[in-house]
Each structure stands twice: as C-alpha cells, then as structure tokens.
Scaffold this motif. Structure first.
Motif, PDB file in Angstrom:
ATOM      1  N   SER A   1       3.693   0.610  -4.862  1.00 49.72           N
ATOM      2  CA  SER A   1       2.388   1.136  -5.249  1.00 49.72           C
ATOM      3  C   SER A   1       1.272   0.382  -4.521  1.00 49.72           C
ATOM      4  CB  SER A   1       2.195   1.008  -6.759  1.00 49.72           C
ATOM      5  OG  SER A   1       0.865   1.358  -7.112  1.00 49.72           O
ATOM      6  N   PRO A   2       0.280   1.099  -3.970  1.00 51.92           N
ATOM      7  CA  PRO A   2      -0.826   0.428  -3.272  1.00 51.92           C
ATOM      8  C   PRO A   2      -1.839  -0.195  -4.209  1.00 51.92           C
ATOM      9  CG  PRO A   2      -1.169   2.794  -3.276  1.00 51.92           C
ATOM     10  CD  PRO A   2       0.187   2.565  -3.887  1.00 51.92           C
TER      11      PRO A   2
ATOM     12  N   PRO B   1       1.940  -4.820  -0.800  1.00 47.79           N
ATOM     13  CA  PRO B   1       0.807  -3.963  -1.153  1.00 47.79           C
ATOM     14  C   PRO B   1      -0.572  -4.580  -1.003  1.00 47.79           C
ATOM     15  CG  PRO B   1       2.071  -4.606  -3.108  1.00 47.79           C
ATOM     16  CD  PRO B   1       2.886  -4.987  -1.919  1.00 47.79           C
TER      17      PRO B   1
ATOM     18  N   SER C   1       7.754  -1.141   4.838  1.00 52.32           N
ATOM     19  CA  SER C   1       6.442  -1.069   4.199  1.00 52.32           C
ATOM     20  C   SER C   1       5.882  -2.480   4.055  1.00 52.32           C
ATOM     21  CB  SER C   1       6.530  -0.406   2.823  1.00 52.32           C
ATOM     22  OG  SER C   1       7.323  -1.182   1.933  1.00 52.32           O
TER      23      SER C   1
END
Length: 467
Positions: A177-178, A136, A133
């Motif tokens: 968390s974005p 963010p 990932s």
C-alpha cells in the motif's frame, strides 16, 4: 501549445485548467524513444569455439545490447523522485539504473546499471523475478518476488538482503500500500489464499481465504489502507477488509451494472455478494485509479473491465476486440494519474503482446497503438543455453507526464516512451537538416581538396625544363 500559452497569458483559462490541458497534451503525445537504450553489460554467448564464430559473435555483441539477455520480467521506479529504475530478469538478476542520466530522450544515450544483483550471488533469487516494488515510504529499500517461492527485502544502496520470506508457493506478484502504516505486503501465489507478510515483524501474519485456485493479481486501495482487491484463475475479483476476521467484502459480478447500495469499498454498511464471475476465466490484471474511484481488471477472456469502487458495479465500458491476454502471469495495467488529464478522460496503457494500446478508460475507445520494434520471436539466454521465446511486454513503469513511462520485454530490452510534440519533431527535423547540410559541405570540401591534391601531385610528377 502557443495558443495555450496565449490563452493563459490573456487570462482566458486558470492555472489549474492550464496545467491539466498541458499535461493532457503531453500524455497524449507519448511515443517510443529509440535513442535511449539500456546496456546491462552482457555479451552474446559463443556456442562454438572456432575463430570465425568467435569473431562473428564479437561483432554481433558489439552491435546489440540487452538490459537482461535472458529477458526482463519486472520494472519499478521510485515514486518520490523518479530517479531510480529497478529491473528484474528471467535469470533472477536484478539491476539498478539511474534515470538522472536521461536529460533528453531525443538525443542518443545508453544507460548502464549502477548496481547489480547477479544470479550467482548468495543473496539472489534462484529463479526468475516476478515483481519488484519500492518500500512504500522510502526508496532506500525495495521488495522482490520470484518463482523460487520467496519474497525478499533489499537495501537499495547496499543491495544486501534485509529480510527473506518463504511462502512455499510460486509468488506471481505482490503489492504494498502506498499510504498504509501497517506495512503489510499482499502476495498472490499458487495458493488460493491471499498471503499477507508483515515487514515490521518479519512474519506471515494471516491469509485471506475465498478464491478457488491460484491468485495472479493483487492491488491495494490507494486511499483506504485496509482495502485490498485480488484476482485469480477462478475468474473472480474479491474485495477484502483486512481488519475483519472473515475479511471478504464479496466479489465483483460482471452481470451487475447497478452495484449494491452501501458498498463503498470500505467495508461499511454493505451486504456482501459471494456469487458471480468478474471474468469468464482467469483474472491476471488488477489496478485502481489513483483517486480510488475505479478498479480496472483484465482477464484471459481478453476483456478489460472498469468497476465503480463505491458500488462494485460494472460500468460496461467496452474496449472492443483488440486486447489480447493469454499468459499465466500478472498483466501490468497502467492508467494515467487522474490529475494529468481532463475530468473523465483518464487514459489506460494496455500491454498487448508486441504493442501498447492506448484507451480512453471510461469509454473504452481505442486512441492509438504504440508499436514496439523488434522481432516477434526473440532468442534469449537461459540456463540450458539459447532458446527462442515469443516476445511480449511484461511490465510497465510510470515516471511522469514529462518523462513518460518504461516497458520491459521478453527480448531482453527496456524501452522508453516519452512525449513527442510537434515542436520536438520540428526541432529534430531542423537538427537533421543542419547535420546533413554540414555533411554535404564537408563532402564538398573533401572533393575540392582532392582535386587540388591531384593537380598538385600531377604537377610535381612532371619534369619542367627551362630552355
């Protein structure tokens, strides 16, 4: 499409409705793009050193390409510009690809990695990658988790490790968390508690206890930074408020289609429910719709469930007997952004072994099956040589309505899925016909030239006398 443009120019539909209708058409037209390939630069291994085998392997290697010959376990695309694709292999390698090269999926093109963290580098993981990932708020950094118990933070440009966290358990997946400012990474591991790693301090801050057994899925609420959902092999999905000392907001119960009044997914004014099952057996897939209104889950009971995030109610959407799910790993679920489709018509792309099922999310209606080419059993390279594995889809990464999404596979391939409209098909057909016509004309010219050459050669071979 022409009718849609006509309605827009005539003022029959507004700009927002036009945008939704257009993007909805694109999303519903997504198909496999066979002309776009990913070549990681790996060649087939010569198991025997004879000249014949070397030549056969060389020919085979020239014809076949892999993104990761050992198999691809993880994919992610930067959420800001959609220009960088990261892939993680079963052999612990990580590769970076530039999607700027993909200008037209209808034309043949092969991508090559612009960066590579090889498995034998000191900074690399020791075992297979489980999840990737991006940081963010900036694609300049990304996170990777692995079967080697570590979560690592890398610089995207340098591919150097900026932080490494040993969680002392296999990390099946992680989530960032974005929207959150706390920069906590939630990790699902063999340990029955959700592990939270703070990127600011470089420490594992605390754990969220409540599950009984290993965790396989975690997902942050996309609109509320302190709400987290987790699923484990105990068949439960728990909601957490990380601000609370206890943390738990309760479990989602598949028998409850009404929900609890006041349970708004934010931990306010709600009594918790601590009993009940979300799935009959292990839960290995959890995601939220991008508006935070619904939670989508999948389990080894081969069921997909949609939950109202405000009340925790099971919406009772029925997806039928088609979904298959049996692997002890995180299952990627891909709901389309709610702004791309008409209200209430969000689509769900579900990786079903060797095909991708497209469902209408809220009704569970199966719209179509996207068949994945390739063998059901694939030969992959491992640490002990070559072995046969069951080919399946391991990851999905969304890029955009016009660009579709990408999928990772155990046969070592990364495949692209892009919208294909009737206009695109007609254009391809015209190009193919024009190409065949040029080929036919070229063949005709070659035959005429050959006839003239033969006539000339015959004439020059004969002796001509003048009497």
């Amino acid at each position: 499409m022409n009718q849609l443009l006509l309605d827009r120019s005539a003022g029959n539909i507004g700009p927002q409705a036009f945008a939704r209708l257009y993007t909805s058409q694109l999303v519903n037209a997504i198909q496999y793009a066979p002309k776009l390939g990913f070549d990681g630069g790996e060649k087939e291994v010569n198991l025997e050193d004879s000249d014949t085998n070397r030549e056969a392997s060389r020919v085979a290697a020239d014809k076949k390409i892999w993104a990761h010959q050992s198999g691809v376990n993880a994919l992610t695309i930067d959420r800001f510009e959609g220009r960088i694709l990261l892939s993680g292999g079963v052999d612990a390698s990580i590769k970076l690809w530039s999607l700027d090269e993909v200008s037209n999926a209808s034309s043949a093109h092969t991508l090559h990695p612009t960066g590579n963290i090889k498995k034998d580098q000191p900074s690399a993981h020791k075992f297979g990658i489980t999840h990737l990932s991006f940081y963010p708020f900036d694609s300049a950094a990304f996170l990777s988790s692995s079967y080697d118990h570590h979560l690592k933070l890398y610089g995207t440009e340098t591919l150097q490790v900026a932080g490494s966290f040993d969680l002392s358990s296999i990390v099946y997946t992680h989530a960032v968390s974005p929207i959150a400012s706390h920069l906590l990474v939630a990790c699902a591991t063999q340990h029955p508690a959700v592990r939270l790693v703070d990127l600011r301090t470089g420490a594992s801050t605390h754990s969220l206890a409540g599950h009984h057994g290993a965790l396989l899925a975690v997902a942050w609420n996309p609109h509320t930074e302190h709400i987290l959902a987790s699923g484990g092999i105990d068949g439960t999905i728990r909601l957490w408020d990380i601000r609370k000392s206890g943390g738990s907001l309760g479990v989602l119960n598949m028998e409850d289609s009404l929900g609890i009044t006041g349970t708004d997914g934010c931990g306010t004014g709600a009594r918790s429910r601590e009993a009940g099952k979300s799935h009959q057996v292990a839960v290995n897939g959890i995601t939220w719709t991008d508006d935070g209104s619904y939670i989508v889950s999948a389990g080894h009971d081969e069921r997909i469930r949609v939950w109202d995030a405000a009340t925790g109610a099971n919406t009772l959407a029925s997806f039928g007997p088609s979904p298959k799910n049996s692997h002890l790993s995180n299952l990627p679920l891909l709901p389309t952004p709610t702004t791309l489709t008409l209200p209430g018509q969000t689509l769900l792309f579900y990786p079903n072994e060797q095909e991708i099922l497209v469902f209408e999310l809220h009704e569970g209606r199966l719209l179509k099956r996207l068949k994945v080419p390739g063998p059901s059993i694939a030969a992959v390279r491992s640490r002990t040589g070559e072995r046969n594995v069951r080919n399946r889809i391991t990851a999905l990464a969304w890029r955009g309505a016009a660009d579709g999404f990408y999928s990772a596979h155990m046969d070592g391939q990364i495949r692209a899925w892009v919208p294909r409209t009737k206009d695109d098909d007609s254009l391809d057909k015209e190009e193919d016909e024009a190409y065949r016509k040029d080929e036919d004309e070229s063949e005709g010219s070659k035959r005429k030239r050959k006839v003239l050459d033969d006539v000339f050669r015959d004439l020059t071979r004969q002796k001509i006398s003048f009497g």
